[in-house]
Design an enzyme around this catalytic site. Structure first.
Site, PDB file in Angstrom:
ATOM      1  N   THR A 146      -8.797  37.156   8.837  1.00  0.00           N
ATOM      2  CA  THR A 146      -7.437  37.982   9.319  1.00  0.00           C
ATOM      3  C   THR A 146      -6.577  36.987   9.698  1.00  0.00           C
ATOM      4  OG1 THR A 146      -8.669  39.823   9.917  1.00  0.00           O
ATOM      5  CG2 THR A 146      -6.429  39.725  10.583  1.00  0.00           C
ATOM      6  N   GLU A 147      -5.189  36.795   9.085  1.00  0.00           N
ATOM      7  CA  GLU A 147      -4.299  35.921   9.430  1.00  0.00           C
ATOM      8  C   GLU A 147      -4.707  34.362   9.769  1.00  0.00           C
ATOM      9  OE1 GLU A 147      -1.237  37.168   9.636  1.00  0.00           O
ATOM     10  OE2 GLU A 147      -1.697  39.295   9.664  1.00  0.00           O
TER      11      GLU A 147
END
Lengths: 396, 390
Positions: A146-147
């Protein structure tokens, strides 16, 4: 020079304006998530970005046999497609059929589960995501958290799950004098290679493409191809949100013409070659080791976790999410589990960011709330409701 | 400068603004003759550059009596007569002093100074800067044509208009103002003044008995939304029965509000404080756990900034000027009682929210200084004078 283009495809599952005064006869998912709004936004972005860009990609892949691209579709995105726009998933499946498009692995819920003290939830979410991507016809040996959140520990977890590569941000305080245009091994891991985003060349398209203040404006495909061709190193990793095309930069900025012309312009430089992440980690070796004891990401100036966990409001909510893991899993209630996981979506914490309130344009741009405080009120009341629901079911 | 009130003989933002603005202007080297009605108490100048000129006697607070029900008695006769008298004498004295003092411009405030400014400017050829702290459209849902006409006149007469918010700017355009002559200059706050937290008040503490406390502070008129405050209080008490609600300020809605508190069955949790001295204001801001400003139409809302500078979390109406410019506040729609109650409960229940709002609010208050207001006002003065010479 191997050029690896990777696009992040995600839409958060937006929350309802939760009212503590309403009766709670609906299911928790109906209570918390705003299906009307989520459908509306997905349909809007599909029209402006996903469908035209996918169609263009397909056309380009057919025209340029050497072209390759990669995506990561979050589980939250795929689930919304199933609910509101199944044709959208078909258009991604059509890309996969070309055999030159790769879908990367990530956490199904676009969550911060990698930061939970126990890693069970993280592993479960990655496996859930793998299963969904396989249904689309994808197969990969590369993981992206994530990210782009990354640390030695996260790389180690990915390696243990069998991944050969992991994506993250090529930031100076990790690389020092070294270039992002090579693969690196990761401290205390064996074999897994880190692919580092070239943030300058990525942001040239992702952020600056339509920036009139930029000295290189307007950016043309032949100029960009020249920049890629003249780089030193083994590979260049250009990673960005897929919404760059048509959503962050509207059609009238010329972003689609740029994309249409790019493969042809790159073809004029014999030293440039399109690769997918899996091809890259198999074909190139690591030239050195990076050591990332603290979690980095691709967000904000700080490139750390402060966009999601930078203030007390965010840490409190994240703490409640963690605290609920054990009781929710004990209850073995599928609906409660999925609602809890959807609430782990990193965006819900991102909206609470108060980093320099005077200058949080990026956060405001993406937030459906008045302010981070307003976002906290809504999110926190939902978490409190979920907590109450868990307690009630424990008693029952 | 043609004013009306000056603290402590003030009933609202206009008076605070005039006091704070003139003292900063004078410190920045501007000489101000401040015209106001005779208060009977004698108002002292705070700076050698500030000369207070009291003309005509009027001991009526204009905004207290603005209400539909009473306008034809109190508001209509006594106040109108007093304003008329004040403006007449004010214009005469101003014209007379203009010769010896060599004024550069006339700065008037609200409808109260429209006639004096217009008359004096006609005779002296001085440019007019006119500040609007509120308009008739803000004060009541049924505007009185007579006042709207005076405000229209003021808007026409002025060379430049100062609006205390973008919201007020829009109201001025409703009054026919040309957008090109409106400048938005926000009010400020003296961040030190309310940030002393000097230990609360023993009497208040005894009444409070450790209860969580929510504060309303403003004129008790329709515009300020005290009724919504009580209805939201009722909702909050359903969830947190021990909460104390303080209603501070005076106004003609007081009897109605007391009745409402009784009818809603919340009278033991609502405390009406009436008028507060400046010292009591400081105490009450820091004693409260939350300040709520539910105004239906608030041109600016200085009290929200005061509460923020005291470190008190604030919930403010979306239809307010201050809500345009601060970040460390929760916004609500004044008609959304459930939403208001939910936000009140959130601040009371989740300490992390209160402390985050408090910190962000203090930062906002630091940025909104009266020095900044004065600086921007001087820029408008310079522009008005330059325009006058063309």
């Amino acid at each position: 020079m191997k050029a690896c283009f990777y696009f992040q495809v995600h839409q958060p599952l937006r929350l309802k304006r939760f009212s503590i005064f309403e009766s709670h006869e609906q299911s928790v998912r109906e209570r918390y998530f705003d299906n009307g709004l989520n459908r509306q936004i997905l349909e809007k972005v599909a029209k402006k970005c996903y469908l035209p860009t996918n169609a263009l990609m397909l056309e380009l892949l057919e025209k340029h046999p050497g072209m390759r691209v990669s995506y990561s579709l979050t589980g939250v995105f795929m689930e919304q497609c199933k609910m509101f726009a199944p044709y959208l998933l078909d258009s991604f499946a059509a890309l996969a059929k070309t055999g030159r498009v790769e879908f990367l692995s990530e956490t199904y819920y676009h969550s911060l589960a990698a930061l939970f003290p126990s890693k069970d939830e993280f592993v479960e979410q990655v496996k859930l995501h793998q299963r969904e991507v396989e249904k689309l016809g994808g197969k990969t040996s590369v993981f992206r958290n994530t990210e782009a959140m990354f640390s030695n520990e996260i790389a180690y977890l990915a390696q243990r799950m069998g991944y050969e590569g992991i994506l993250t941000e090529g930031i100076e305080h990790v690389l020092g004098w070294r270039s992002p245009n090579y693969l690196y091994s990761v401290k205390s891991c064996e074999g897994i290679k880190a692919m580092l985003r070239n943030y300058k060349l990525s942001d040239d398209i992702g952020y600056r493409f339509s920036a009139k203040w930029w000295s290189e404006y307007p950016l043309t495909a032949d100029k960009y191809a020249k920049w890629l061709s003249s780089l030193e190193g083994d590979c260049v990793n250009v990673f960005m949100d897929y919404e760059t095309f048509g959503e962050h930069h509207w059609e009238d900025t010329g972003i689609f013409e740029f994309l249409r012309a790019l493969p042809g312009e790159m073809g004029k430089h014999p030293n440039l070659e399109f690769v997918t992440p899996s091809m890259l980690v198999k074909s190139a070796g690591a030239v050195g080791e990076i050591d990332v004891p603290h979690v980095i990401s691709w967000a904000d100036m700080e490139r750390d976790t402060s966009a999601w966990l930078g203030n007390e409001m965010q840490r409190e909510c994240f703490g409640i999410l963690q605290e609920l893991e054990a009781p929710i899993k004990e209850l073995k209630d599928g609906e409660l589990l999925s609602a809890w996981r959807m609430l782990q979506n990193s965006d819900h914490l991102y909206y609470l960011c108060t980093k320099s309130l005077s200058d949080q344009d990026v956060h405001n741009y993406f937030s459906p709330y008045d302010s981070p405080f307003d976002a906290y009120v809504n999110f926190r009341n939902i978490l409190e409701d979920l907590r109450g629901e868990v307690k009630a079911r424990q008693k029952a | 400068m043609i004013g009306w009130e000056f603290p402590p003989f003030a009933s609202g933002g206009l008076g605070v603004h005039c006091l704070e603005l003139t003292s900063r202007l004078c410190a920045m080297g501007v000489e101000v003759d401040f015209f106001m009605p005779k208060s009977g108490e004698g108002v002292n100048s705070s700076h050698p550059n500030l000369h207070i000129i009291e003309v005509a006697k009027a001991d009526i607070s204009p905004y207290i009596f603005v209400s539909k029900s009473r306008r034809h008695t109190t508001y209509g006769e006594n106040l109108m007569h007093a304003v008329e008298q004040y403006n007449k004498e004010c214009a005469a004295v101003l014209v007379q002093r203009a010769k010896e003092r060599g004024y550069s411009l006339i700065h008037a405030h609200d409808w109260l100074g429209v006639k004096a400014a217009g008359e004096a400017a006609g005779k002296t050829r001085l440019p007019i800067v006119h500040t609007f702290h509120s308009t008739e459209f803000d004060r009541t849902s049924v505007p009185w044509d007579f006042l709207v006409d005076i405000e229209r006149q003021g808007v026409q007469n002025a060379d430049l208009l100062i609006a205390v918010s973008r919201r007020t700017k829009a109201q001025l355009m409703r009054l026919g103002a040309n957008e090109g002559k409106i400048r938005v200059v926000y009010n400020g706050v003296d961040a030190q003044k309310f940030n002393n937290g000097n230990g609360g008040n023993a009497a208040l503490e005894r009444f409070r008995q450790g209860r969580k406390t929510v504060l309303f502070f403003g004129r008790l008129t329709e515009q300020k939304g005290p009724m919504q405050f009580l209805h939201a209080a009722k909702k909050v008490l359903q969830v947190m029965p021990g909460t104390l609600f303080i209603v501070a300020g005076k106004g003609d809605m007081l009897p109605l509000l007391i009745n409402t508190a009784i009818e809603l069955g919340i009278k033991d949790n609502v405390m009406f404080l009436g008028y507060l001295s400046e010292e009591d204001q400081k105490r009450i801001y820091s004693a409260a756990d939350l300040y709520v400003m539910p105004s239906t139409s608030e041109p600016f809302g200085i009290t929200a900034l005061e509460a923020m500078s005291a470190g008190t979390p604030v919930i403010i109406s979306r239809t307010s000027g201050v809500g345009e410019t601060v970040k460390g506040a929760l916004l609500v729609d004044f008609w959304d009682i459930n939403g208001m109650a939910q936000k009140m409960l959130s601040v009371l229940k989740y300490p992390v929210l209160g402390s985050s709002l408090s910190n962000a609010g203090k930062e906002d208050a630091m940025k909104m200084s009266w020095e900044k207001t004065a600086q921007s006002t001087i820029e408008v003065y310079n522009e008005a004078v330059a325009r006058g010479k063309q």
